[in-house]
Each structure stands twice: as C-alpha cells, then as structure tokens.
Design an enzyme around this catalytic site. Sequence first.
Site, short mmCIF file in Angstrom:
data_model
loop_
_atom_site.label_atom_id
_atom_site.label_comp_id
_atom_site.label_asym_id
_atom_site.label_seq_id
_atom_site.Cartn_x
_atom_site.Cartn_y
_atom_site.Cartn_z
N TYR A 41 13.78 39.25 -5.63
CA TYR A 41 14.64 38.08 -5.80
C TYR A 41 15.84 38.13 -4.85
O TYR A 41 16.50 37.11 -4.65
CB TYR A 41 15.18 37.99 -7.23
CG TYR A 41 14.15 37.80 -8.32
CD1 TYR A 41 12.80 37.57 -8.04
CD2 TYR A 41 14.54 37.86 -9.65
CE1 TYR A 41 11.88 37.41 -9.05
CE2 TYR A 41 13.61 37.70 -10.68
CZ TYR A 41 12.28 37.48 -10.38
OH TYR A 41 11.38 37.34 -11.40
N HIS A 99 6.28 44.82 -10.67
CA HIS A 99 6.35 43.36 -10.61
C HIS A 99 4.97 42.72 -10.49
O HIS A 99 4.64 41.76 -11.20
CB HIS A 99 7.23 42.95 -9.42
CG HIS A 99 7.77 41.57 -9.52
ND1 HIS A 99 8.87 41.14 -8.83
CD2 HIS A 99 7.34 40.48 -10.22
CE1 HIS A 99 9.12 39.87 -9.11
NE2 HIS A 99 8.19 39.45 -9.94
#
Length: 272
Positions: A41, A99
């Site tokens: 991110y 992730h």
Amino acid sequence: MSNSIPTIGLGTFRLQGQIVIDSVRDGLAAGYRHIDTAQIYENEAEVGQAIAASGVARGELFVTTKIWIDNLAADKLIPSLKESLRKLRLEQLDLTLIHWPSPNGAVPVAEYMAALAEAKAAGLTRLIGVSNFTNALLRQAIDVVGAAEIATQQVEIHPFLQNRAVVDFARSQAIAITAYMPLAYGKVTQDPVLAAIAARHGVSAAQIALAWSLQQGFVVIPSSTKPANLASNLAVRHIALSADEMAQIAALERNERLANPAGLAPQWDAAA
C-alpha cells in the site's frame, strides 16, 4: 491485548499521503482500535505517523500489516517486516499476514510460512495469518505451522461474493475470517434488497452489509475517508438482522470477485 482480532478495523487500501493520515487520525478519534495496512500500500510510514500523533496507547491498538510477494523468500521476509516496523514506528505488529500466495508457487508455502513463524518467535509480531489463500494453499500453510498458529484468513467477502467454500474450510480449522472489501467498493449502496432492509432498520445499506458480515462472525475492515462514514461503520455493532434478512442477503451471491489481479491471483476455489 488478547489474541482475538477486533471485529471492526479500519482498512487503508488505496489511501496514501495526507489522505491516509487523515483517515487513520479520524478513525482513531472515532474509536477504531484496529488498523489494517500492507507493504504494497506504500502507506505504512503515514499510518505510523498518524498512530504516533493520536495519543492512543499502544496497548489499546491492534495493527496489521501484510508481507508482499517480493519479500516472501526466507532471506527477505524478516528484514522486510523489520522495515515495516520502522515505518510504522512500532516494536511489534499485532498481526502479520502473507498478503498473496507466491504466484505459481515460485516461493514454496513451506518456506514463507516457516519464515513468518520465525518472525513471531522472534517477537516481531504477536499473531500470524494469511490472505487470499485457496483452501489447498491454506492446507499447506496448516501443514507447516498448524491451524492454531493461523489467526485469520483475510479474503474478499461481501454480499455479491460470499466465498462460502473458503469460509467453511477455515471454520472447520477454527481459523477466523477477515472480510476485506466488505462494501464491494460501494456497490452495496445501490442494491435494492440491501436498501429495503436498511430502510426497515433506519440505517444505510452499507451498514446492513457490514452487519451481515459481523453477524456471521467475520472481522470487517472497511475503509473510509469521511468522518461520518467512519462513525456509521462503527455503529453497526448494534444492528441485529433477522434470519429472513440474513437469508435475503445470502441470496445476493453472484460470485462477483473484485480483487482478481492477473498474474497474482491463485486459481480460486469454485463458488459453493
């Protein structure tokens, strides 16, 4: 802090710079204590800045980050997590997730799950888990560390993609489910079934979608940049849906997967 994950968290996907700082600041002020970020991110430093400025005691917070696929190799995972901790200004994460599984198995599940367990043993993170795993991949992860060591499987879940096969298997292993994109990028606000249920309860369609997830025992991590929405998301704990309303929402399933990046997503389990 117990080993349970706070049921409503603040997601930070796609939020960067001052926008994510403001969102986390406003979220913490509204009462959020669970913040979800990730290496990819590119906002960990800003999230850390907002947390540091909030004045909220570290012991009250639950902070999650996620290891990106470039850092899954045994010699990269722990150094990357230490860098995440530096950016977040923390000594320890509450939860660290893989992730995405390594595309095409380039890095074996056994390698990165063992490295993740090592990070926990070293005190870098209190809990570990996975995200975007198929049932076959989750079985492999369980074979390495044991189901009891996997705090959660974080997957896309909303009324239009209910991921029942994945949910059922995780539950059979006593692994908690965290639902990301629980509002389907806002699509829930346009659904007439959700709107009708919302009208009966005097709340919004978004709040109904979140209540539906919470009532199934999922953790939810919606994101928002608007203080009013941050507050209304937290308020869903007080909504109780009837069995008939839960069934109406269950009938909205249409296998509408929004997070399905080419070259990254695994071969998903068939819709159940």
